[in-house]
Design a protein around this motif. Structure first.
Motif, short mmCIF file in Angstrom:
data_model
loop_
_atom_site.label_atom_id
_atom_site.label_comp_id
_atom_site.label_asym_id
_atom_site.label_seq_id
_atom_site.Cartn_x
_atom_site.Cartn_y
_atom_site.Cartn_z
N GLU A 83 -78.66 7.05 2.79
CA GLU A 83 -77.74 7.93 2.08
C GLU A 83 -78.13 7.99 0.62
OE1 GLU A 83 -73.51 7.69 4.46
OE2 GLU A 83 -73.64 6.94 2.44
N LYS A 100 -73.58 14.32 -1.40
CA LYS A 100 -73.95 13.14 -0.61
C LYS A 100 -74.91 13.60 0.48
CE LYS A 100 -71.86 9.31 1.91
NZ LYS A 100 -70.55 8.77 2.34
N GLN A 121 -69.45 16.57 -3.00
CA GLN A 121 -68.48 15.53 -3.33
C GLN A 121 -67.51 16.05 -4.39
OE1 GLN A 121 -68.83 12.19 -1.67
NE2 GLN A 121 -69.73 13.90 -0.55
N GLN A 125 -77.36 12.76 3.66
CA GLN A 125 -77.74 11.85 4.74
C GLN A 125 -79.17 12.23 5.07
OE1 GLN A 125 -75.60 9.48 6.20
NE2 GLN A 125 -77.46 8.72 7.13
N ILE A 153 -76.59 9.83 -3.10
CA ILE A 153 -75.67 10.70 -3.82
C ILE A 153 -76.37 11.13 -5.08
CG2 ILE A 153 -73.46 10.85 -5.02
CD1 ILE A 153 -72.32 8.90 -2.98
#
Length: 171
Positions: A111, A103, A152, A105, A113
């Protein structure tokens, strides 16, 4: 020039951790009631198994016992690895996360993923999963555009080795 206790501990312990074939990722000293806890996080490109953690823990404990780096008070030494959802801060963290879902930023507060495909000195090539039956898309992210990145956890991801084994069984 003043140095913090964590910086002094890093200078003392990093060569010892390196001699064990590991990287010193973090050092943190916390007070828990009247006791202090020294948390040391180590890792390597191949990961750190329990035997490696135990070996480096014994070596660090011996080194700390022979110096006054932690002072005279009681403390607990905890040695571990970064964990499943580690934050990626160093170039080597991104390299180690190749193939993993991350993920991101981004600097403009977006954002994303995506799975890390390759890493070089300027950034990462990622694969953004397709949505609603669409094919995944490739994207390039420069390190300067990444504000934060965290691996993740994937509970039902098939490892590439597992996929290869399944293909061989089908043949």
């Amino acid at each position: 020039m003043s140095t913090t206790q964590s910086e002094r501990l890093r200078e003392l312990l990093e060569p010892l951790v390196s001699s064990q074939g590991l990287d010193l990722e973090e050092i943190e000293v916390d007070s828990v009631g009247r006791k202090r806890v020294l948390r040391v996080v180590v890792d390597s490109d191949e990961g750190a198994d329990l035997d490696a953690i135990a070996d480096v823990s014994r070596a660090l404990s011996a080194k700390l016992d022979e110096t006054d780096a932690m002072g005279q008070g009681e403390y607990t030494l905890e040695v571990g690895t970064p964990g499943a959802e580690r934050e990626l801060k160093e170039h080597r963290h991104y390299v180690r996360a190749t193939g993993r879902l991350v993920k991101f930023q981004l600097g403009d507060s977006d954002e994303l993923i995506a799975r890390i495909i390759t890493v070089d000195d300027e950034g990462v090539d990622v694969e953004v999963p397709g949505v609603k039956g669409r094919k995944p898309t490739a994207r390039r992210l420069a390190f300067e555009d990444i504000a934060k990145a965290r691996v993740q956890v994937e509970f039902n991801r098939k490892d590439k080795k597992d996929e290869k084994d399944m293909e061989e069984e089908e043949a």
